[in-house]
Design an enzyme around this catalytic site. Structure first.
Site, PDB file in Angstrom:
ATOM      1  N   ASP A 257       0.827  -1.217   0.000  1.00  0.00           N
ATOM      2  CA  ASP A 257       0.000   0.000   0.000  1.00  0.00           C
ATOM      3  C   ASP A 257       0.865   1.272   0.000  1.00  0.00           C
ATOM      4  OD1 ASP A 257       1.057  -0.059   2.512  1.00  0.00           O
ATOM      5  OD2 ASP A 257      -0.848   0.097   3.585  1.00  0.00           O
TER       6      ASP A 257
ATOM      7  N   ARG B 233       9.549  27.046  -0.429  1.00  0.00           N
ATOM      8  CA  ARG B 233       8.957  28.228  -1.059  1.00  0.00           C
ATOM      9  C   ARG B 233       7.625  28.610  -0.415  1.00  0.00           C
ATOM     10  NH1 ARG B 233       9.492  26.426  -7.212  1.00  0.00           N
ATOM     11  NH2 ARG B 233       9.286  24.408  -6.198  1.00  0.00           N
ATOM     12  N   GLN B 234       7.066  27.689   0.384  1.00  0.00           N
ATOM     13  CA  GLN B 234       5.811  28.012   1.074  1.00  0.00           C
ATOM     14  C   GLN B 234       6.137  28.425   2.506  1.00  0.00           C
ATOM     15  OE1 GLN B 234       2.616  25.156   0.377  1.00  0.00           O
ATOM     16  NE2 GLN B 234       3.772  24.389  -1.371  1.00  0.00           N
TER      17      GLN B 234
ATOM     18  N   HIS C 165      15.632  29.124  -0.083  1.00  0.00           N
ATOM     19  CA  HIS C 165      14.952  30.145  -0.865  1.00  0.00           C
ATOM     20  C   HIS C 165      15.025  31.530  -0.209  1.00  0.00           C
ATOM     21  CE1 HIS C 165      12.285  31.562  -3.836  1.00  0.00           C
ATOM     22  NE2 HIS C 165      11.389  31.932  -2.952  1.00  0.00           N
TER      23      HIS C 165
ATOM     24  N   LYS D  85      10.452  39.913 -12.321  1.00  0.00           N
ATOM     25  CA  LYS D  85       9.612  38.799 -12.787  1.00  0.00           C
ATOM     26  C   LYS D  85       8.231  38.881 -12.155  1.00  0.00           C
ATOM     27  CE  LYS D  85       9.774  34.385 -10.891  1.00  0.00           C
ATOM     28  NZ  LYS D  85      10.447  33.121 -10.537  1.00  0.00           N
TER      29      LYS D  85
ATOM     30  N   ARG E 269       4.862  36.320 -11.502  1.00  0.00           N
ATOM     31  CA  ARG E 269       4.275  34.994 -11.686  1.00  0.00           C
ATOM     32  C   ARG E 269       2.810  35.036 -11.277  1.00  0.00           C
ATOM     33  NH1 ARG E 269       6.402  29.632 -11.759  1.00  0.00           N
ATOM     34  NH2 ARG E 269       8.422  30.220 -10.916  1.00  0.00           N
TER      35      ARG E 269
HETATM   36  C1  R5P Z   1      11.447  31.550  -7.271  1.00  0.00           C
HETATM   37  O1  R5P Z   1      11.340  32.576  -6.667  1.00  0.00           O
HETATM   38  C2  R5P Z   1      12.691  30.725  -7.336  1.00  0.00           C
HETATM   39  O2  R5P Z   1      13.832  31.451  -6.972  1.00  0.00           O
HETATM   40  C3  R5P Z   1      12.867  30.156  -8.729  1.00  0.00           C
HETATM   41  O3  R5P Z   1      13.062  31.210  -9.620  1.00  0.00           O
HETATM   42  C4  R5P Z   1      11.662  29.384  -9.141  1.00  0.00           C
HETATM   43  O4  R5P Z   1      11.261  28.528  -8.136  1.00  0.00           O
HETATM   44  C5  R5P Z   1      11.919  28.611 -10.413  1.00  0.00           C
HETATM   45  O5  R5P Z   1      10.748  27.970 -10.762  1.00  0.00           O
HETATM   46  P1  R5P Z   1      10.410  27.595 -12.257  1.00  0.00           P
HETATM   47  O6  R5P Z   1      11.593  26.854 -12.827  1.00  0.00           O
HETATM   48  O7  R5P Z   1       9.190  26.715 -12.142  1.00  0.00           O
HETATM   49  O8  R5P Z   1      10.102  28.850 -12.987  1.00  0.00           O
END
Ligand code: R5P
Length: 308
Positions: free
Chosen positions: A34, A93-94, A127, A192, A194
């Site tokens: 399992d 990242r969280q 991070h 950037k 997102r």
């Molecule tokens: C984000 O702030 C990180 O430093 C990376 O830039 C990010 O996690 C990269 O993710 P991906 O390759 O999915 O764009």
């Protein structure tokens, strides 16, 4: 000292062991039909310092559970201390609430790592520099930047026609440190954006000037979109030669294909995350962090990098 490895990155664990002239200590990891795991230490380790190597990359949850069980098993077997070498720390990242109603997943993970008795954590290029502060146990925050600086010098890219570029503003501290390691190379940072629900990445602008050659540096490559979008943006700004350095090759989704087919000339990553053979691509070079980790274990302190 006894070195144990979870299933996520045995090649790296073996290299760390080799640096100390020792083999990995035997560990049974039995997987039931399992999917549940049963972990058993197969050696006498009473009074030993236990070092567990486990990257919590994909499959993230499974690798975390395995790490928790190994930590429990080594303590029940009498280890006097438990060090977790987690070169890639999943969920990093969280680390805060981005939108109302979200969990702070990193904090949950940290509490569990502490609850299972880990008393020293070694991690790479987190991070955010604030992450060690979330822990109550000591954290050695190591970095691949010195390895990157050596490689850039070896390639002869620390020249006037080259600029270091962070693909997002969050990476500016990283790029400054690398610039210092390379004797003050010029650097720039892309703005950037997102979309948090679709994950779509856009490069909006740049702070700093570009040059004929750009070396983009990031903590990780996951889907690859950040790097590929940044490369397209830099090419539009007149950059002719593009190289990429990133510590963690998370390589989710189609990242290897995307990077191979992009404007990027080559991609340097480290072995903090194990890369299966089907994710290798011709432009990829992997540098090892095993020596850096071995030195940190030996010195019981992080390498001399000023993260502030
Ligand atoms: C984000 O702030 C990180 O430093 C990376 O830039 C990010 O996690 C990269 O993710 P991906 O390759 O999915 O764009």
């Amino acid at each position: 000292m006894k070195i144990f490895s979870g299933s996520s990155n045995k090649p790296l664990a073996k290299k760390i062991g080799k640096a100390f002239g020792q083999k990995l200590s035997p560990l049974e990891i039995y997987i039931f039909s399992d999917g549940e795991r049963r972990v058993r230490v197969e050696e006498h380790i009473v009074g030993a310092e236990a070092v567990i190597v486990q990257s919590t990359s994909t499959p993230v949850d499974q690798n975390y559970m395995e790490l928790f069980f190994i930590a429990d098993a080594v303590q029940r077997s009498g280890a006097k201390s438990t060090t977790a070498v987690v070169p890639y720390l999943g969920y990093q990242r969280q680390d805060h609430i981005f939108r109302d109603g979200e969990a702070v997943s990193l904090e949950v993970v940290v509490k569990t790592l502490e609850a299972v008795g880990i008393n020293w954590l070694i991690a790479f290029d987190l991070h955010s520099i604030k992450i060690p502060e979330v822990f109550k146990i000591p954290v050695s925050h190591l970095s691949a930047l010195p390895l990157f600086a050596d490689e850039i010098e070896r390639r002869g890219w620390h020249t006037k026609d080259t600029v270091l570029v962070s693909p997002d503003m969050g990476g500016i501290r990283r790029i400054r440190i690398l610039s210092e390691l390379l004797g003050g190379m010029p650097y720039a940072s892309i703005e950037k954006q997102r979309d948090l629900s679709t994950g779509k990445v856009e490069a909006l602008g740049i702070e700093g000037s570009v040059a004929r050659r750009a070396i983009m540096v990031d903590d990780m490559i996951s889907s690859g979109s950040t790097m590929v979008k940044a490369a397209e943006f830099l090419r539009e700004k007149g950059v002719e030669e593009l190289h990429v350095f990133a510590t963690h090759p998370v390589f989710s989704a189609e990242a290897p294909k995307l990077l191979q087919e992009s404007l990027i000339k080559d991609v340097y990553v480290t072995d903090t995350v194990y890369i299966p053979l089907d994710k290798y691509f011709p432009k990829l070079t992997v540098l090892s962090v095993a020596g850096t980790i071995a030195r940190a274990i030996e010195n019981k302190r992080p390498q001399k990098i000023n993260f502030k």
